[in-house]
Design an enzyme around this catalytic site. Sequence first.
Site, PDB file in Angstrom:
ATOM      1  CG  ASP A  50       0.254   3.110  -3.240  1.00  7.72           C
ATOM      2  OD1 ASP A  50      -0.096   2.470  -2.204  1.00  7.72           O
ATOM      3  OD2 ASP A  50       0.554   2.658  -4.315  1.00  7.72           O
ATOM      4  CB  SER A  51      -2.836   3.162   1.687  1.00  5.03           C
ATOM      5  OG  SER A  51      -1.702   3.349   2.569  1.00  5.03           O
ATOM      6  CG  ASP A  89       3.784   2.873  -1.462  1.00 10.98           C
ATOM      7  OD1 ASP A  89       4.802   2.078  -1.356  1.00 10.98           O
ATOM      8  OD2 ASP A  89       2.845   2.782  -1.010  1.00 10.98           O
ATOM      9  CE  LYS A 119       5.181   0.038   0.148  1.00 13.31           C
ATOM     10  NZ  LYS A 119       4.520  -0.676  -1.060  1.00 13.31           N
ATOM     11  CD  GLU A 121       2.059  -1.697  -5.406  1.00  9.17           C
ATOM     12  OE1 GLU A 121       1.522  -2.469  -6.380  1.00  9.17           O
ATOM     13  OE2 GLU A 121       1.405  -1.284  -4.482  1.00  9.17           O
ATOM     14  CD  GLU A 187      -1.022  -5.889   0.484  1.00 11.11           C
ATOM     15  OE1 GLU A 187      -2.282  -5.223   0.564  1.00 11.11           O
ATOM     16  OE2 GLU A 187      -0.069  -4.843  -0.095  1.00 11.11           O
TER      17      GLU A 187
END
Length: 269
Positions: A50-51, A89, A119, A121, A187
């Site tokens: 999502d970056s 993501d 992925k 979070e 991270e």
Amino acid sequence: MSGIDAKKIRTRHFREAKVNGQKVSVLTSYDALSARIFDEAGVDMLLVGDSAANVVLGRDTTLSITLDEMIVLAKAVTIATKRALVVVDLPFGTYEVSPNQAVESAIRVMRETGAAAVKIEGGVEIAQTIRRIVDAGIPVVGHIGYTPQSEHSLGGHVVQGRGASSGKLIADARALEQAGAFAVVLEMVPAEAAREVTEDLSITTIGIGAGNGTDGQVLVWQDAFGLNRGKKPRFVREYATLGDSLHDAAQAYIADIHAGTFPGEAESF
């Protein structure tokens, strides 16, 4: 060369690499051209992160990118990738409401992109959701430590897992492993804490700003290869200066047009 010796990488290869003490390499990718280059170079995993909200769409935060946008980018990556494992993501707002919402989002990603995993979070609080996704037959990579989608509740871009909070990091990692994740991103956590988590888990740890003791590393490619000419995080090592090269190439192109030397005979019919 890659740490994984396989013509087509599967999730099981990451566990095998850990058992064999082989480091794994991960890069982000959001388009077909970069995906093809990184895949041919031998990277083990491509992360459609999502970056992309920051480095592709020019936004200040990852929170604004949608699932539809992620799917478009991920399709391009999977089309161009033959060997690397492609992970996508789940963006903010696509899994927090309920495990059912998360499963539906993950199914969309898998069905519409051809990716191999998603992925997500979060730590202990998201473990039940990860279990539901895994039970639906979808491989999952976890993400703990600094989690960009929680930037406001974490108080900004700050290191996690220092001091007493290192216990939470280990608890989160164990919860993700027990939920069925095959790998976890760590991270912005202290190197020693990341090393302890890596030694504690049987699944693969992938560090970003987490020292050299993890099972693998991931970087945003625009940072690692210098396309981003702005300020970069401390944990980035710059392997090229593509931003400067593109700037110089664009200036040369413009100069040739103004001088009337492009196109020349070689570029004409």
